[in-house]
Design an enzyme around this catalytic site. Structure first.
Site, PDB file in Angstrom:
ATOM      1  N   LYS A   1      -3.585 -11.080  -7.006  1.00 41.39           N
ATOM      2  CA  LYS A   1      -4.823 -11.251  -6.229  1.00 41.39           C
ATOM      3  C   LYS A   1      -5.937 -10.376  -6.802  1.00 41.39           C
ATOM      4  O   LYS A   1      -5.679  -9.246  -7.208  1.00 41.39           O
ATOM      5  CB  LYS A   1      -4.516 -10.831  -4.780  1.00 41.39           C
ATOM      6  CG  LYS A   1      -5.646 -11.032  -3.802  1.00 41.39           C
ATOM      7  CD  LYS A   1      -5.322 -10.422  -2.455  1.00 41.39           C
ATOM      8  CE  LYS A   1      -5.597  -8.938  -2.459  1.00 41.39           C
ATOM      9  NZ  LYS A   1      -5.673  -8.318  -1.133  1.00 41.39           N
ATOM     10  N   LYS A  49     -10.216  -4.940  -5.196  1.00 43.15           N
ATOM     11  CA  LYS A  49     -11.113  -3.858  -5.615  1.00 43.15           C
ATOM     12  C   LYS A  49     -10.316  -2.619  -6.024  1.00 43.15           C
ATOM     13  O   LYS A  49     -10.837  -1.735  -6.670  1.00 43.15           O
ATOM     14  CB  LYS A  49     -12.124  -3.528  -4.515  1.00 43.15           C
ATOM     15  CG  LYS A  49     -11.528  -3.319  -3.135  1.00 43.15           C
ATOM     16  CD  LYS A  49     -12.620  -3.316  -2.051  1.00 43.15           C
ATOM     17  CE  LYS A  49     -12.035  -3.674  -0.705  1.00 43.15           C
ATOM     18  NZ  LYS A  49     -12.979  -4.068   0.303  1.00 43.15           N
ATOM     19  N   LYS A  55       0.829  -1.208   0.000  1.00 43.94           N
ATOM     20  CA  LYS A  55       0.000   0.000   0.000  1.00 43.94           C
ATOM     21  C   LYS A  55       0.862   1.256   0.000  1.00 43.94           C
ATOM     22  O   LYS A  55       0.481   2.261  -0.586  1.00 43.94           O
ATOM     23  CB  LYS A  55      -0.954   0.005   1.201  1.00 43.94           C
ATOM     24  CG  LYS A  55      -2.130  -0.941   1.028  1.00 43.94           C
ATOM     25  CD  LYS A  55      -3.230  -0.673   2.035  1.00 43.94           C
ATOM     26  CE  LYS A  55      -4.396  -1.611   1.830  1.00 43.94           C
ATOM     27  NZ  LYS A  55      -5.391  -1.500   2.910  1.00 43.94           N
TER      28      LYS A  55
HETATM   29  P1  TYM Z   1     -10.754  -6.242   3.250  1.00 43.99           P
HETATM   30  O1  TYM Z   1     -11.990  -5.442   3.227  1.00 43.99           O
HETATM   31  O2  TYM Z   1      -9.599  -5.768   2.433  1.00 43.99           O
HETATM   32  O3  TYM Z   1     -11.037  -7.743   2.851  1.00 43.99           O
HETATM   33  C1  TYM Z   1     -12.098  -8.448   3.436  1.00 43.99           C
HETATM   34  C2  TYM Z   1     -11.835  -9.947   3.404  1.00 43.99           C
HETATM   35  O4  TYM Z   1     -11.740 -10.429   2.054  1.00 43.99           O
HETATM   36  C3  TYM Z   1     -10.585 -11.259   1.929  1.00 43.99           C
HETATM   37  N1  TYM Z   1     -10.092 -11.137   0.533  1.00 43.99           N
HETATM   38  C4  TYM Z   1      -9.942 -12.178  -0.306  1.00 43.99           C
HETATM   39  N2  TYM Z   1     -10.136 -13.509  -0.153  1.00 43.99           N
HETATM   40  C5  TYM Z   1      -9.879 -14.309  -1.224  1.00 43.99           C
HETATM   41  N3  TYM Z   1      -9.457 -13.845  -2.435  1.00 43.99           N
HETATM   42  C6  TYM Z   1      -9.235 -12.520  -2.623  1.00 43.99           C
HETATM   43  N4  TYM Z   1      -8.817 -12.084  -3.819  1.00 43.99           N
HETATM   44  C7  TYM Z   1      -9.483 -11.625  -1.537  1.00 43.99           C
HETATM   45  N5  TYM Z   1      -9.375 -10.272  -1.386  1.00 43.99           N
HETATM   46  C8  TYM Z   1      -9.753 -10.000  -0.112  1.00 43.99           C
HETATM   47  C9  TYM Z   1      -9.593 -10.676   2.943  1.00 43.99           C
HETATM   48  O5  TYM Z   1      -8.618 -11.635   3.293  1.00 43.99           O
HETATM   49  C10 TYM Z   1     -10.512 -10.337   4.096  1.00 43.99           C
HETATM   50  O6  TYM Z   1     -10.749 -11.468   4.920  1.00 43.99           O
HETATM   51  N6  TYM Z   1      -7.944  -6.052   7.187  1.00 43.99           N
HETATM   52  C11 TYM Z   1      -9.157  -6.752   6.829  1.00 43.99           C
HETATM   53  C12 TYM Z   1     -10.378  -6.175   7.528  1.00 43.99           C
HETATM   54  C13 TYM Z   1     -10.303  -6.297   9.017  1.00 43.99           C
HETATM   55  C14 TYM Z   1     -10.282  -7.518   9.762  1.00 43.99           C
HETATM   56  C15 TYM Z   1     -10.200  -7.118  11.146  1.00 43.99           C
HETATM   57  C16 TYM Z   1     -10.325  -8.857   9.405  1.00 43.99           C
HETATM   58  C17 TYM Z   1     -10.242  -5.277   9.910  1.00 43.99           C
HETATM   59  N7  TYM Z   1     -10.188  -5.777  11.186  1.00 43.99           N
HETATM   60  C18 TYM Z   1     -10.159  -8.090  12.134  1.00 43.99           C
HETATM   61  C19 TYM Z   1     -10.282  -9.819  10.427  1.00 43.99           C
HETATM   62  C20 TYM Z   1     -10.196  -9.427  11.770  1.00 43.99           C
HETATM   63  C21 TYM Z   1      -9.269  -6.743   5.316  1.00 43.99           C
HETATM   64  O7  TYM Z   1      -8.409  -7.164   4.633  1.00 43.99           O
HETATM   65  O8  TYM Z   1     -10.363  -6.260   4.798  1.00 43.99           O
END
Ligand code: TYM
Length: 334
Positions: free
Chosen positions: A198, A201, A115
Protein backbone atom coordinates in the site's frame (compact mmCIF):
# COMPACT_ATOMS: atom_id res chain seq x y z
CA UNK A 1 -41.25 16.27 1.93
CA UNK A 2 -37.49 15.97 1.33
CA UNK A 3 -35.70 12.87 2.50
CA UNK A 4 -33.48 13.41 5.50
CA UNK A 5 -29.79 13.60 4.55
CA UNK A 6 -27.59 10.72 5.65
CA UNK A 7 -25.03 11.54 8.33
CA UNK A 8 -21.44 10.93 7.38
CA UNK A 9 -18.21 11.00 9.40
CA UNK A 10 -14.56 10.58 8.52
CA UNK A 11 -11.13 11.72 9.64
CA UNK A 12 -7.48 11.88 8.63
CA UNK A 13 -4.46 11.80 10.95
CA UNK A 14 -2.14 14.83 11.00
CA UNK A 15 0.86 12.55 11.14
CA UNK A 16 2.98 14.08 8.41
CA UNK A 17 2.63 14.25 4.69
CA UNK A 18 -0.71 13.41 3.11
CA UNK A 19 -0.29 11.16 0.07
CA UNK A 20 -2.23 10.85 -3.17
CA UNK A 21 -3.42 7.53 -1.66
CA UNK A 22 -5.16 9.41 1.16
CA UNK A 23 -6.53 11.82 -1.43
CA UNK A 24 -7.89 9.23 -3.85
CA UNK A 25 -9.10 6.78 -1.20
CA UNK A 26 -10.68 9.29 1.14
CA UNK A 27 -10.38 13.09 0.91
CA UNK A 28 -11.60 13.35 -2.68
CA UNK A 29 -14.78 11.55 -1.63
CA UNK A 30 -15.22 13.85 1.38
CA UNK A 31 -15.65 16.65 -1.16
CA UNK A 32 -17.94 14.69 -3.49
CA UNK A 33 -20.26 13.60 -0.70
CA UNK A 34 -20.69 16.98 0.97
CA UNK A 35 -23.68 18.17 -1.06
CA UNK A 36 -25.80 15.08 -0.59
CA UNK A 37 -25.02 14.34 3.06
CA UNK A 38 -24.61 15.91 6.49
CA UNK A 39 -20.84 15.68 6.70
CA UNK A 40 -18.55 15.85 9.71
CA UNK A 41 -14.79 15.68 9.13
CA UNK A 42 -12.05 15.67 11.74
CA UNK A 43 -8.31 16.04 12.01
CA UNK A 44 -7.55 12.95 14.12
CA UNK A 45 -4.77 14.24 16.38
CA UNK A 46 -5.68 11.86 19.23
CA UNK A 47 -5.02 8.97 16.87
CA UNK A 48 -1.77 10.49 15.63
CA UNK A 49 -0.03 10.29 19.03
CA UNK A 50 -0.32 6.49 19.10
CA UNK A 51 3.00 6.66 17.26
CA UNK A 52 5.72 9.12 18.31
CA UNK A 53 5.13 12.66 17.12
CA UNK A 54 7.31 15.70 17.52
CA UNK A 55 4.98 18.14 19.38
CA UNK A 56 5.79 21.25 17.28
CA UNK A 57 5.41 19.23 14.08
CA UNK A 58 2.07 17.82 15.23
CA UNK A 59 0.75 21.34 15.88
CA UNK A 60 1.96 22.48 12.47
CA UNK A 61 0.55 19.40 10.71
CA UNK A 62 -2.84 19.92 12.35
CA UNK A 63 -3.09 23.42 10.95
CA UNK A 64 -1.79 22.27 7.56
CA UNK A 65 -4.31 19.43 7.32
CA UNK A 66 -7.16 21.77 8.18
CA UNK A 67 -5.99 24.14 5.40
CA UNK A 68 -5.59 21.19 3.04
CA UNK A 69 -9.14 19.97 3.66
CA UNK A 70 -10.45 23.38 2.66
CA UNK A 71 -8.05 23.71 -0.30
CA UNK A 72 -9.26 20.32 -1.60
CA UNK A 73 -12.78 21.71 -1.70
CA UNK A 74 -14.36 20.83 1.66
CA UNK A 75 -16.62 23.76 2.41
CA UNK A 76 -16.65 24.68 6.13
CA UNK A 77 -20.04 26.32 5.58
CA UNK A 78 -21.53 23.01 4.45
CA UNK A 79 -19.62 20.59 6.68
CA UNK A 80 -18.58 20.42 10.29
CA UNK A 81 -14.78 20.59 10.28
CA UNK A 82 -12.93 20.19 13.55
CA UNK A 83 -9.92 18.92 15.47
CA UNK A 84 -10.61 15.70 17.38
CA UNK A 85 -8.88 16.74 20.63
CA UNK A 86 -11.10 19.86 20.80
CA UNK A 87 -14.11 17.65 21.52
CA UNK A 88 -13.58 15.74 24.80
CA UNK A 89 -16.57 13.47 24.14
CA UNK A 90 -14.34 11.31 21.88
CA UNK A 91 -12.19 10.24 24.83
CA UNK A 92 -15.20 9.93 27.12
CA UNK A 93 -17.07 7.56 24.84
CA UNK A 94 -13.87 5.59 24.24
CA UNK A 95 -13.75 4.78 27.94
CA UNK A 96 -17.27 3.38 27.92
CA UNK A 97 -16.70 1.40 24.71
CA UNK A 98 -13.48 0.00 26.16
CA UNK A 99 -15.62 -1.87 28.65
CA UNK A 100 -17.28 -3.83 25.85
CA UNK A 101 -14.19 -4.26 23.62
CA UNK A 102 -12.05 -7.35 24.05
CA UNK A 103 -8.24 -7.40 24.00
CA UNK A 104 -8.43 -10.49 21.77
CA UNK A 105 -10.30 -8.71 18.99
CA UNK A 106 -8.11 -5.59 19.24
CA UNK A 107 -4.84 -7.49 19.11
CA UNK A 108 -6.07 -9.26 15.96
CA UNK A 109 -6.40 -6.01 13.99
CA UNK A 110 -4.05 -6.02 10.99
CA UNK A 111 -3.05 -2.39 11.50
CA UNK A 112 -2.18 -3.03 15.16
CA UNK A 113 0.00 -5.96 14.16
CA UNK A 114 1.71 -3.97 11.37
CA UNK A 115 2.33 -0.91 13.51
CA UNK A 116 3.53 -2.97 16.47
CA UNK A 117 6.09 -4.58 14.19
CA UNK A 118 7.16 -1.24 12.73
CA UNK A 119 7.32 0.56 16.11
CA UNK A 120 8.55 -2.31 18.27
CA UNK A 121 10.05 0.16 20.77
CA UNK A 122 6.68 1.84 21.34
CA UNK A 123 3.86 -0.73 21.44
CA UNK A 124 1.55 1.29 23.70
CA UNK A 125 -2.04 0.87 24.91
CA UNK A 126 -3.15 3.72 22.64
CA UNK A 127 -1.99 1.79 19.59
CA UNK A 128 -4.13 -1.14 20.62
CA UNK A 129 -7.08 1.07 21.52
CA UNK A 130 -6.88 2.98 18.22
CA UNK A 131 -9.94 1.25 16.68
CA UNK A 132 -12.08 1.86 19.79
CA UNK A 133 -11.33 5.58 19.57
CA UNK A 134 -12.21 5.37 15.89
CA UNK A 135 -15.51 3.69 16.76
CA UNK A 136 -16.22 6.51 19.22
CA UNK A 137 -15.54 9.11 16.52
CA UNK A 138 -18.10 7.53 14.26
CA UNK A 139 -20.77 6.48 16.77
CA UNK A 140 -20.89 9.84 18.58
CA UNK A 141 -22.30 11.43 15.43
CA UNK A 142 -24.68 8.56 14.62
CA UNK A 143 -23.00 8.41 11.22
CA UNK A 144 -24.60 6.08 8.69
CA UNK A 145 -21.74 6.31 6.21
CA UNK A 146 -17.95 6.45 6.63
CA UNK A 147 -15.82 7.23 3.56
CA UNK A 148 -12.44 5.47 3.94
CA UNK A 149 -9.84 3.55 1.95
CA UNK A 150 -9.89 -0.26 1.88
CA UNK A 151 -7.27 -0.49 4.66
CA UNK A 152 -9.84 0.80 7.17
CA UNK A 153 -12.47 -1.84 6.40
CA UNK A 154 -11.51 -4.00 9.37
CA UNK A 155 -11.78 -1.04 11.76
CA UNK A 156 -15.22 -0.30 10.37
CA UNK A 157 -16.27 -3.88 11.01
CA UNK A 158 -15.14 -3.55 14.61
CA UNK A 159 -17.09 -0.28 14.90
CA UNK A 160 -20.19 -2.08 13.70
CA UNK A 161 -19.59 -4.95 16.15
CA UNK A 162 -19.21 -2.53 19.07
CA UNK A 163 -22.35 -0.61 18.08
CA UNK A 164 -24.39 -3.81 17.83
CA UNK A 165 -22.94 -5.15 21.09
CA UNK A 166 -23.80 -1.94 22.94
CA UNK A 167 -27.29 -1.77 21.39
CA UNK A 168 -27.96 -5.37 22.41
CA UNK A 169 -26.77 -4.87 25.95
CA UNK A 170 -28.30 -1.46 26.68
CA UNK A 171 -31.08 -1.08 24.05
CA UNK A 172 -30.94 0.79 20.77
CA UNK A 173 -28.49 3.69 21.04
CA UNK A 174 -26.13 3.83 18.07
CA UNK A 175 -26.65 3.89 14.32
CA UNK A 176 -24.72 0.95 12.85
CA UNK A 177 -22.52 2.57 10.15
CA UNK A 178 -21.61 1.37 6.67
CA UNK A 179 -18.20 1.97 5.11
CA UNK A 180 -18.07 3.93 1.85
CA UNK A 181 -15.05 2.51 0.03
CA UNK A 182 -14.27 3.65 -3.54
CA UNK A 183 -14.99 0.97 -6.11
CA UNK A 184 -12.05 -0.67 -7.87
CA UNK A 185 -8.39 0.16 -7.49
CA UNK A 186 -8.90 3.69 -6.08
CA UNK A 187 -9.67 2.07 -2.72
CA UNK A 188 -6.05 1.01 -2.36
CA UNK A 189 -3.37 2.98 -4.16
CA UNK A 190 -0.12 1.04 -4.14
CA UNK A 191 3.47 2.15 -3.57
CA UNK A 192 5.27 3.41 -6.67
CA UNK A 193 8.43 1.64 -5.51
CA UNK A 194 6.74 -1.67 -4.69
CA UNK A 195 3.27 -2.12 -6.21
CA UNK A 196 2.52 -5.09 -3.95
CA UNK A 197 2.51 -2.73 -0.91
CA UNK A 198 0.00 0.00 0.00
CA UNK A 199 1.17 3.56 -0.67
CA UNK A 200 1.91 4.92 2.77
CA UNK A 201 3.36 8.12 4.16
CA UNK A 202 5.43 6.05 6.58
CA UNK A 203 7.28 4.30 3.74
CA UNK A 204 11.04 4.66 4.25
CA UNK A 205 11.52 5.12 0.52
CA UNK A 206 10.13 8.57 -0.46
CA UNK A 207 9.95 7.41 -4.09
CA UNK A 208 7.17 5.06 -3.05
CA UNK A 209 4.66 7.85 -2.45
CA UNK A 210 3.64 11.23 -3.84
CA UNK A 211 2.53 13.76 -1.25
CA UNK A 212 0.01 16.50 -1.86
CA UNK A 213 2.85 19.00 -1.26
CA UNK A 214 5.29 17.59 -3.83
CA UNK A 215 6.13 20.08 -6.59
CA UNK A 216 5.64 19.29 -10.27
CA UNK A 217 9.25 18.24 -10.93
CA UNK A 218 9.24 15.88 -7.94
CA UNK A 219 5.91 14.37 -9.00
CA UNK A 220 7.12 13.72 -12.54
CA UNK A 221 10.46 12.35 -11.31
CA UNK A 222 8.69 9.93 -8.93
CA UNK A 223 6.33 8.80 -11.69
CA UNK A 224 9.22 8.23 -14.10
CA UNK A 225 10.94 6.11 -11.47
CA UNK A 226 7.81 4.11 -10.64
CA UNK A 227 8.41 0.39 -10.82
CA UNK A 228 6.66 -1.02 -13.88
CA UNK A 229 6.43 -4.51 -15.18
CA UNK A 230 8.12 -6.38 -17.94
CA UNK A 231 6.86 -5.58 -21.42
CA UNK A 232 6.06 -2.09 -22.62
CA UNK A 233 2.31 -2.14 -23.11
CA UNK A 234 0.03 0.19 -21.11
CA UNK A 235 -2.60 -2.33 -20.03
CA UNK A 236 -4.27 -3.06 -16.67
CA UNK A 237 -3.82 -6.72 -15.70
CA UNK A 238 -3.28 -8.78 -12.61
CA UNK A 239 0.24 -9.71 -13.66
CA UNK A 240 1.04 -6.02 -14.25
CA UNK A 241 0.58 -4.48 -10.77
CA UNK A 242 2.89 -1.50 -11.39
CA UNK A 243 1.20 -0.36 -14.62
CA UNK A 244 -2.26 -1.16 -13.24
CA UNK A 245 -1.55 1.10 -10.25
CA UNK A 246 -0.43 3.95 -12.52
CA UNK A 247 -3.57 3.47 -14.65
CA UNK A 248 -5.68 3.73 -11.46
CA UNK A 249 -3.87 6.92 -10.42
CA UNK A 250 -4.19 8.40 -13.92
CA UNK A 251 -7.89 7.55 -13.88
CA UNK A 252 -8.38 9.19 -10.48
CA UNK A 253 -6.82 12.45 -11.66
CA UNK A 254 -8.33 12.59 -15.17
CA UNK A 255 -11.63 10.76 -14.77
CA UNK A 256 -10.61 8.31 -17.53
CA UNK A 257 -11.48 4.63 -17.33
CA UNK A 258 -8.78 1.95 -17.68
CA UNK A 259 -10.06 1.18 -21.20
CA UNK A 260 -9.86 4.83 -22.27
CA UNK A 261 -6.31 5.03 -20.91
CA UNK A 262 -5.30 1.84 -22.69
CA UNK A 263 -6.66 3.26 -25.94
CA UNK A 264 -4.97 6.63 -25.40
CA UNK A 265 -1.57 4.99 -24.93
CA UNK A 266 -1.89 2.16 -27.45
CA UNK A 267 1.38 1.90 -29.35
CA UNK A 268 3.15 4.25 -26.94
CA UNK A 269 5.54 2.99 -24.28
CA UNK A 270 5.76 3.25 -20.51
CA UNK A 271 7.93 6.37 -20.76
CA UNK A 272 5.27 8.59 -22.36
CA UNK A 273 2.62 7.19 -20.08
CA UNK A 274 4.57 7.89 -16.88
CA UNK A 275 5.14 11.53 -17.84
CA UNK A 276 1.42 11.88 -18.63
CA UNK A 277 0.53 10.44 -15.22
CA UNK A 278 2.87 12.92 -13.51
CA UNK A 279 1.40 15.83 -15.45
CA UNK A 280 -2.17 14.79 -14.68
CA UNK A 281 -1.36 14.66 -10.95
CA UNK A 282 0.45 18.01 -11.01
CA UNK A 283 -2.46 19.65 -12.88
CA UNK A 284 -4.67 18.92 -9.87
CA UNK A 285 -2.15 19.33 -7.05
CA UNK A 286 -0.43 22.58 -8.04
CA UNK A 287 -3.55 24.81 -7.84
CA UNK A 288 -4.50 23.01 -4.62
CA UNK A 289 -1.09 23.81 -3.14
CA UNK A 290 -1.48 27.49 -4.05
CA UNK A 291 -4.89 27.59 -2.40
CA UNK A 292 -3.56 25.86 0.70
CA UNK A 293 -0.68 28.36 1.01
CA UNK A 294 -3.19 31.21 0.76
CA UNK A 295 -5.44 29.70 3.44
CA UNK A 296 -2.50 28.99 5.78
CA UNK A 297 -1.61 32.67 5.80
CA UNK A 298 -4.99 33.45 7.36
CA UNK A 299 -4.59 31.82 10.75
CA UNK A 300 -7.52 33.73 12.19
CA UNK A 301 -9.80 32.20 9.58
CA UNK A 302 -8.51 28.70 10.34
CA UNK A 303 -8.87 29.22 14.09
CA UNK A 304 -12.45 30.41 13.55
CA UNK A 305 -13.29 27.36 11.39
CA UNK A 306 -11.89 25.01 14.06
CA UNK A 307 -13.68 26.79 16.88
CA UNK A 308 -17.02 26.85 15.10
CA UNK A 309 -16.52 23.23 14.05
CA UNK A 310 -15.67 22.06 17.57
CA UNK A 311 -18.76 23.80 18.95
CA UNK A 312 -21.06 22.24 16.38
CA UNK A 313 -19.46 18.79 16.82
CA UNK A 314 -19.65 19.04 20.62
CA UNK A 315 -23.36 19.77 20.50
CA UNK A 316 -24.08 16.57 18.56
CA UNK A 317 -21.53 14.47 20.47
CA UNK A 318 -22.83 15.56 23.88
CA UNK A 319 -26.33 14.45 22.96
CA UNK A 320 -25.12 10.92 22.17
CA UNK A 321 -22.81 10.82 25.17
CA UNK A 322 -25.51 11.79 27.64
CA UNK A 323 -27.74 9.08 26.16
CA UNK A 324 -24.91 6.57 26.62
CA UNK A 325 -24.28 7.72 30.21
CA UNK A 326 -27.97 7.32 31.00
CA UNK A 327 -28.11 3.84 29.45
CA UNK A 328 -25.07 2.52 31.34
CA UNK A 329 -26.47 3.87 34.61
CA UNK A 330 -24.38 6.95 35.40
CA UNK A 331 -26.27 9.21 37.80
CA UNK A 332 -26.92 12.49 36.02
CA UNK A 333 -29.28 14.22 38.49
CA UNK A 334 -32.99 13.51 38.62
P1 TYM B 1 -5.06 7.95 7.83
O1 TYM B 1 -4.68 9.35 8.08
O2 TYM B 1 -4.02 6.90 8.01
O3 TYM B 1 -5.68 7.76 6.39
C1 TYM B 1 -6.67 8.64 5.92
C2 TYM B 1 -7.53 7.97 4.86
O4 TYM B 1 -6.74 7.61 3.71
C3 TYM B 1 -7.03 6.27 3.33
N1 TYM B 1 -5.80 5.70 2.71
C4 TYM B 1 -5.75 5.19 1.47
N2 TYM B 1 -6.69 5.02 0.51
C5 TYM B 1 -6.30 4.45 -0.66
N3 TYM B 1 -5.02 4.06 -0.93
C6 TYM B 1 -4.05 4.20 0.01
N4 TYM B 1 -2.80 3.81 -0.27
C7 TYM B 1 -4.40 4.79 1.27
N5 TYM B 1 -3.69 5.08 2.40
C8 TYM B 1 -4.57 5.63 3.27
C9 TYM B 1 -7.38 5.58 4.65
O5 TYM B 1 -8.14 4.41 4.42
C10 TYM B 1 -8.18 6.66 5.35
O6 TYM B 1 -9.54 6.65 4.93
N6 TYM B 1 -7.79 5.68 11.13
C11 TYM B 1 -8.05 6.61 10.05
C12 TYM B 1 -8.37 8.00 10.57
C13 TYM B 1 -9.62 8.04 11.40
C14 TYM B 1 -10.94 7.75 10.94
C15 TYM B 1 -11.79 7.91 12.10
C16 TYM B 1 -11.47 7.38 9.71
C17 TYM B 1 -9.70 8.35 12.72
N7 TYM B 1 -11.01 8.27 13.13
C18 TYM B 1 -13.15 7.69 11.98
C19 TYM B 1 -12.86 7.17 9.62
C20 TYM B 1 -13.67 7.32 10.75
C21 TYM B 1 -6.86 6.58 9.12
O7 TYM B 1 -6.48 5.58 8.63
O8 TYM B 1 -6.26 7.71 8.86
Amino acid sequence: MGEEKKKLFSAVQPSGAVTIGNYIGAIRNFVRLQDEHDCIYAVADLHAITVKQEPAALRRNTLELMALFIACGIDPEKCVLFVQSHVPAHCELTWVLNTIAYPGELSRMTQFKDKSARHADNVNMGLMDYPVLMASDILLYQAALVPVGADQKQHLELTRDLAIRFNNRYSDTFTVPEPFIPKGSGAKIMSLADPTKKMSKSDENPNGFITLSDDKDTIIRKCKRAVTDSGNEVRAAEDKPGVSNLIAIYGAFTGKSAEETEREFAGKGYGDFKVAVGEAIADVLVPMQEEKARILKDKQFLNDVMKKGAEAASRIARRTLSKVYRKVGFYQGE
